[in-house]
Design an enzyme around this catalytic site. Structure first.
Site, PDB file in Angstrom:
ATOM      1  N   GLY A  21      43.176  42.806  41.799  1.00 44.67           N
ATOM      2  CA  GLY A  21      44.245  41.851  42.449  1.00 44.67           C
ATOM      3  C   GLY A  21      43.719  41.962  43.760  1.00 44.67           C
ATOM      4  N   SER A  75      41.755  43.685  31.651  1.00 45.10           N
ATOM      5  CA  SER A  75      42.422  42.451  31.768  1.00 45.10           C
ATOM      6  C   SER A  75      44.068  42.891  32.104  1.00 45.10           C
ATOM      7  CB  SER A  75      42.634  41.533  30.565  1.00 45.10           C
ATOM      8  OG  SER A  75      43.225  40.417  30.715  1.00 45.10           O
ATOM      9  N   HIS A 103      39.257  49.151  42.020  1.00 47.16           N
ATOM     10  CA  HIS A 103      38.706  48.276  43.092  1.00 47.16           C
ATOM     11  C   HIS A 103      39.011  48.946  44.425  1.00 47.16           C
ATOM     12  CE1 HIS A 103      38.438  45.397  39.998  1.00 47.16           C
ATOM     13  NE2 HIS A 103      38.039  44.386  40.831  1.00 47.16           N
ATOM     14  N   ARG A 154      49.962  40.025  30.966  1.00 51.32           N
ATOM     15  CA  ARG A 154      50.838  39.002  31.337  1.00 51.32           C
ATOM     16  C   ARG A 154      52.156  38.656  30.566  1.00 51.32           C
ATOM     17  NH1 ARG A 154      48.534  33.929  31.617  1.00 51.32           N
ATOM     18  NH2 ARG A 154      46.618  35.057  30.970  1.00 51.32           N
ATOM     19  N   HIS A 181      44.947  31.246  34.300  1.00 50.15           N
ATOM     20  CA  HIS A 181      45.970  31.881  33.837  1.00 50.15           C
ATOM     21  C   HIS A 181      47.028  30.549  33.248  1.00 50.15           C
ATOM     22  CE1 HIS A 181      45.900  35.715  36.034  1.00 50.15           C
ATOM     23  NE2 HIS A 181      44.956  35.802  34.997  1.00 50.15           N
ATOM     24  N   ASP A 225      47.650  44.915  38.476  1.00 46.19           N
ATOM     25  CA  ASP A 225      47.387  44.063  39.704  1.00 46.19           C
ATOM     26  C   ASP A 225      48.151  44.402  40.878  1.00 46.19           C
ATOM     27  OD1 ASP A 225      47.534  41.826  41.658  1.00 46.19           O
ATOM     28  OD2 ASP A 225      47.604  40.250  39.945  1.00 46.19           O
ATOM     29  N   GLU A 274      37.012  46.357  49.156  1.00 49.50           N
ATOM     30  CA  GLU A 274      36.340  45.101  48.898  1.00 49.50           C
ATOM     31  C   GLU A 274      36.386  44.144  50.225  1.00 49.50           C
ATOM     32  OE1 GLU A 274      38.751  43.656  45.520  1.00 49.50           O
ATOM     33  OE2 GLU A 274      37.046  42.247  44.987  1.00 49.50           O
TER      34      GLU A 274
HETATM   35  P1  5GP Z   1      42.520  38.845  33.971  1.00 52.16           P
HETATM   36  O1  5GP Z   1      43.022  40.355  34.549  1.00 52.16           O
HETATM   37  O2  5GP Z   1      43.750  38.138  33.987  1.00 52.16           O
HETATM   38  O3  5GP Z   1      42.022  39.091  32.578  1.00 52.16           O
HETATM   39  O4  5GP Z   1      41.541  38.782  34.845  1.00 52.16           O
HETATM   40  C1  5GP Z   1      41.792  38.173  36.149  1.00 52.16           C
HETATM   41  C2  5GP Z   1      42.422  38.817  37.125  1.00 52.16           C
HETATM   42  O5  5GP Z   1      41.538  39.812  37.528  1.00 52.16           O
HETATM   43  C3  5GP Z   1      42.625  38.310  38.565  1.00 52.16           C
HETATM   44  O6  5GP Z   1      43.898  37.672  38.600  1.00 52.16           O
HETATM   45  C4  5GP Z   1      42.451  39.574  39.432  1.00 52.16           C
HETATM   46  O7  5GP Z   1      43.688  40.386  39.389  1.00 52.16           O
HETATM   47  C5  5GP Z   1      41.505  40.317  38.877  1.00 52.16           C
HETATM   48  N1  5GP Z   1      40.198  40.021  39.531  1.00 52.16           N
HETATM   49  C6  5GP Z   1      39.094  39.392  38.968  1.00 52.16           C
HETATM   50  N2  5GP Z   1      38.143  39.411  39.709  1.00 52.16           N
HETATM   51  C7  5GP Z   1      38.331  40.181  40.780  1.00 52.16           C
HETATM   52  C8  5GP Z   1      37.637  40.566  41.991  1.00 52.16           C
HETATM   53  O8  5GP Z   1      36.522  40.124  42.320  1.00 52.16           O
HETATM   54  N3  5GP Z   1      38.694  41.231  42.913  1.00 52.16           N
HETATM   55  C9  5GP Z   1      39.683  41.863  42.531  1.00 52.16           C
HETATM   56  N4  5GP Z   1      40.229  42.726  43.521  1.00 52.16           N
HETATM   57  N5  5GP Z   1      40.307  41.321  41.441  1.00 52.16           N
HETATM   58  C10 5GP Z   1      39.602  40.642  40.833  1.00 52.16           C
END
Ligand code: 5GP
Length: 342
Positions: A170, A95, A197, A98, A63, A137, A200
């Site tokens: 998240g 995504s 999600h 942010r 980030h 998130d 997990e």
């Molecule tokens: P972005 O949303 O910034 O494009 O991608 C990264 C974000 O995706 C991370 O900060 C997190 O919130 C979420 N994320 C990515 N991989 C995982 C995962 O394996 N499990 C969970 N719970 N969240 C994930």
């Protein structure tokens, strides 16, 4: 194995900032040399593992590298093109919007820029249909979740169908689903599809039960839902009764250590009962994988034939959030693209 690259594929679980390739990270590092970020901080190489907590630290580093409209446009276009090169014909990217004070980035700009990337790729002839899920998130709590849902609703209307749903993701050890329930229900009510999600980590049974009552349209991971993993039959019954597809990410789960080894992954538990399962990458950049490799990994670990993998890729179309007309088009494409060796 050339078969899996050639196989037309559907990717339904890909976090944008987790999907950034080595080559794109290089470009980002060159833009921001003062951050002193190296590749070992943004990717988990073959044979390496991290705890889930460490994985979330990796996202924080990424980030820092992706904090302006310019970065997001480049990252989103590169990621879409890489999925296309890997034979992905339909992609749902997700995504978390942010805002970044130092570059003036707003959450609205953030989503607009990703939509712009999707349009530019289309114009440039990239042969992949792309849709977007706005991510919540879980760590940010009730109010931010509600704001994000409103943003997603606005974009669903203004992009004529490019924004199709909402993701909940998240750090699973932070926050509780019950605080997010009103926002998720509002999103579903307004027509956004929910990809949540769930389970997990082992401690989420009560939360999963609550979320399954909504119910969502798809489940991310669901590692600890079934009794053999400390979940319960009643959770499994809810998933099966509503026929909720599972998005399964083998490499991510093994490298993130929520699953001890490939052969102990929960894929066969669900697959053997005929439940809809979709093989996905999760974070192809962070976990150094791609969708062809994930298909190949599933086939070799569980002894599945090319024909069985073809069926999985075809069935994934029905698990997508594409409208029926697009699903029909994709099914026709699949018939044309059926690998000759089958
Ligand atoms: P972005 O949303 O910034 O494009 O991608 C990264 C974000 O995706 C991370 O900060 C997190 O919130 C979420 N994320 C990515 N991989 C995982 C995962 O394996 N499990 C969970 N719970 N969240 C994930």
């Amino acid at each position: 194995d050339a078969f899996y690259r050639e196989l037309p594929k559907v990717e339904l679980h890909a976090h944008l900032n987790g999907s950034i390739s080595f080559a794109t990270i290089e470009k980002l590092i060159a833009r921001k040399p003062h951050l002193n970020i190296g590749h070992s901080m943004t990717a988990i190489q073959s044979g390496q593992r991290r705890t889930l907590e460490e994985c979330f630290q990796v996202f924080k580093v990424i980030h820092q590298l992706v904090d302006s409209e310019e970065d997001i446009l480049m990252v989103a276009k590169d990621v879409i093109k890489e999925f296309a090169d890997d034979g992905v014909k339909y992609l749902e990217l997700r995504s978390t919007p942010r805002e970044e004070k130092n570059t003036g980035l707003t959450k609205k700009n953030y989503v607009e820029t990703i939509i712009e990337a999707i349009h530019q790729c289309k114009k440039e002839g990239v042969d992949t249909e792309v849709r977007f899920l706005v991510a919540v998130d879980r760590r940010n709590g009730t109010e931010v979740a509600m704001e994000t849902v409103k943003l997603a609703e606005e974009f669903m209307l203004s992009t004529s169908g490019l924004v199709v749903g909402l993701d909940l993701s998240g750090d699973p050890t932070v926050g509780h689903g019950k605080d997010l329930l009103p926002a998720l229900e509002k999103a579903k009510h307004s027509g956004l599809k929910l990809a949540l999600h769930m389970s997990e980590v082992p401690s989420q049974m009560e939360e999963s039960d609550l979320l399954l009552n909504i119910p969502p349209h798809r489940i991310g991971h669901g590692t600890f839902l079934h009794p053999e993993m400390g979940g319960s039959q009643s959770l499994v019954d809810k998933v099966q009764k509503n026929n909720i597809p599972l998005e399964l990410c083998l490499t991510s789960n093994v490298k993130g250590q929520t699953v001890p080894s490939y052969s102990q992954h929960h894929f066969p538990y669900w697959y053997q009962s005929g439940h809809p399962c979709v093989i996905c990458t999760d974070d192809k950049g962070v976990f150094c994988t791609n969708l062809s490799l994930e298909y190949q990994r599933a086939a070799s670990t569980f002894g599945l034939s090319h024909e069985a993998m073809w069926k999985l890729s075809q069935q994934a179309i029905d698990c997508s959030f594409a409208p029926d007309a697009l699903k029909d088009q994709l099914k026709q494409r699949w018939t044309k693209l059926r690998p000759a060796v089958l």
